[in-house]
Scaffold this motif. Structure first.
Motif, short mmCIF file in Angstrom:
data_model
loop_
_atom_site.label_atom_id
_atom_site.label_comp_id
_atom_site.label_asym_id
_atom_site.label_seq_id
_atom_site.Cartn_x
_atom_site.Cartn_y
_atom_site.Cartn_z
N GLU A 1 10.04 -5.23 -2.97
CA GLU A 1 9.48 -4.67 -1.74
C GLU A 1 8.08 -4.12 -1.97
OE1 GLU A 1 12.25 -1.73 -0.48
OE2 GLU A 1 13.93 -3.14 -0.31
N LEU A 2 7.84 -3.58 -3.17
CA LEU A 2 6.54 -2.99 -3.48
C LEU A 2 5.52 -4.02 -3.96
CD1 LEU A 2 7.71 0.23 -5.38
CD2 LEU A 2 6.71 0.13 -3.09
N GLY A 3 5.99 -5.23 -4.26
CA GLY A 3 5.09 -6.26 -4.75
C GLY A 3 4.91 -6.27 -6.26
N LEU A 4 5.68 -5.45 -6.97
CA LEU A 4 5.61 -5.43 -8.44
C LEU A 4 6.40 -6.59 -9.03
CD1 LEU A 4 6.20 -1.60 -9.03
CD2 LEU A 4 4.02 -2.83 -9.15
N VAL A 5 7.35 -7.11 -8.27
CA VAL A 5 8.22 -8.22 -8.68
C VAL A 5 8.17 -9.27 -7.58
CG1 VAL A 5 10.61 -8.87 -9.17
CG2 VAL A 5 9.71 -6.70 -10.05
N LEU B 1 5.77 6.59 -11.39
CA LEU B 1 7.15 6.42 -10.96
C LEU B 1 7.65 5.02 -11.32
CD1 LEU B 1 7.32 8.09 -7.41
CD2 LEU B 1 8.28 8.94 -9.56
N PHE B 2 8.95 4.86 -11.37
CA PHE B 2 9.54 3.56 -11.66
C PHE B 2 10.68 3.30 -10.68
CE2 PHE B 2 10.87 6.82 -14.65
CZ PHE B 2 12.26 6.86 -14.49
N TRP B 3 10.98 2.01 -10.49
CA TRP B 3 11.93 1.60 -9.46
C TRP B 3 12.87 0.51 -9.99
CZ3 TRP B 3 6.66 2.10 -8.90
CH2 TRP B 3 6.20 3.12 -8.04
N THR B 4 13.90 0.21 -9.19
CA THR B 4 14.77 -0.91 -9.51
C THR B 4 14.04 -2.21 -9.20
OG1 THR B 4 15.75 -1.01 -7.31
CG2 THR B 4 16.83 0.42 -8.93
N GLY B 5 14.56 -3.31 -9.73
CA GLY B 5 13.98 -4.61 -9.42
C GLY B 5 14.00 -4.90 -7.93
N LYS B 6 15.05 -4.46 -7.26
CA LYS B 6 15.17 -4.70 -5.82
C LYS B 6 14.03 -4.03 -5.06
CE LYS B 6 18.42 -4.19 -1.96
NZ LYS B 6 19.76 -3.70 -1.54
N ASP C 1 0.86 -1.19 0.00
CA ASP C 1 0.00 0.00 0.00
C ASP C 1 0.89 1.24 0.00
OD1 ASP C 1 -2.05 1.77 0.11
OD2 ASP C 1 -2.53 1.42 2.23
N ASP C 2 1.34 1.62 -1.19
CA ASP C 2 2.25 2.75 -1.34
C ASP C 2 1.58 3.83 -2.19
OD1 ASP C 2 4.42 4.42 -2.62
OD2 ASP C 2 5.68 3.16 -1.34
#
Length: 286
Positions: A213-217, A204-209, A196-197
């Protein structure tokens, strides 16, 4: 058939290896493309997807490296993968290389699991429209723009006319509808895995790492290691590729470099496509 033959063989002769079909979905996503710069679309990928799912395997591995593009083509590719996964009862494992962002991440949602490198770029769950405006340019070079329409909104967002607030509002309303569709897909496929972010659906976009943590990967890793870990050390990867056509065998300008009008036109289109593609990749520092 392969499984049946394997069971009939003496135990000492049986093969314990597993072959996993691999599809590479690399590039920008758009309908059409050109002979010299093919793009990802349902038309260009459907044959590969069908061929991979036709093989007798416990899973399909998909390598994705795309900064996005057309939301329509992204969803069509996603849907074809999911439809066949359900029909053939196959597990789909998606492996992110440099980037799976925007439409690239939409396709990645077709995976039952999404695996990325720690430095992969994922996310960009949003919608963007980019163009240029040249309302003063024609005046400076002495050219008069003449546009005749049947329908008062046929020249909406004409780059050679001053931008109207009502036109921008109309575009934004369309973007919001497309964005809602994208968000619904992410929530449906990722479910309770999502954190829940408040920034998750802002583009926005993030690294795989961070994506883990966000649950996208789901996890970090690479295709070879994870497939062998899951299906055994003897696991083989079979790349599914399209048959080579005449153009790819003789080169874009033929064996004698005869530049026909059609190929010359294709070259111009390829340059424009390359500029658009470069802009998509550069958003992610690539």
């Amino acid at each position: 058939m392969k499984k049946l033959i394997n069971r009939l063989l003496p135990k000492a002769w049986r093969s314990n290896s597993v072959t996993i079909p691999v599809i590479r979905l690399h590039g920008t996503i758009m309908a059409g493309g050109s002979p010299m710069r093919p793009a990802l679309s349902l038309a260009s990928t459907a044959g590969l997807i069908e061929k991979a799912f036709a093989l007798d395997a416990p899973a399909i591995a998909i390598s994705i490296n795309s900064p996005g593009g057309s939301p329509v083509q992204s969803r069509l590719i996603y849907k074809r993968i999911r439809d066949l996964a359900v029909e053939k009862n196959r597990k789909v494992l998606v492996f992110v290389e440099d980037v799976a962002a925007s439409g690239g991440y939409m396709i990645a949602l077709a995976g039952d699991e999404i695996i990325a490198d720690p430095s992969s770029i994922v996310g960009s769950i949003g919608v963007v429209s980019a163009s240029f405006g040249f309302p003063e340019l024609l005046k400076k070079i002495g050219v008069e723009r003449r546009v005749h329409t049947a329908g008062q909104n046929k020249s909406v967002l004409d780059p050679f006319k001053a931008e109207k607030p009502e036109d921008v509002e109309r575009l934004k309303s369309l973007q919001l509808e497309i964005h809602d569709t994208f968000i619904d897909m992410v929530k449906e496929r990722r479910g309770a895995r999502l954190k829940d972010d408040p920034d998750l659906f802002t583009g926005l976009f993030w690294t795989g790492k961070t994506g883990v943590e966000l649950g996208l990967v789901d996890r970090l890793g690479d295709m070879r290691t994870i497939l062998k870990e899951r299906y055994g050390a003897k696991t083989r990867m079979k790349l599914i590729s399209a048959p080579r056509g005449l153009l790819s065998r003789v080169g874009p300008f033929g064996s004698r470099a005869n530049v026909t009008p059609d190929l010359a036109s294709a070259a111009v289109e390829s340059i424009l496509d390359a500029a658009q593609e470069r802009a998509l990749w550069s958003r992610f520092g690539l």
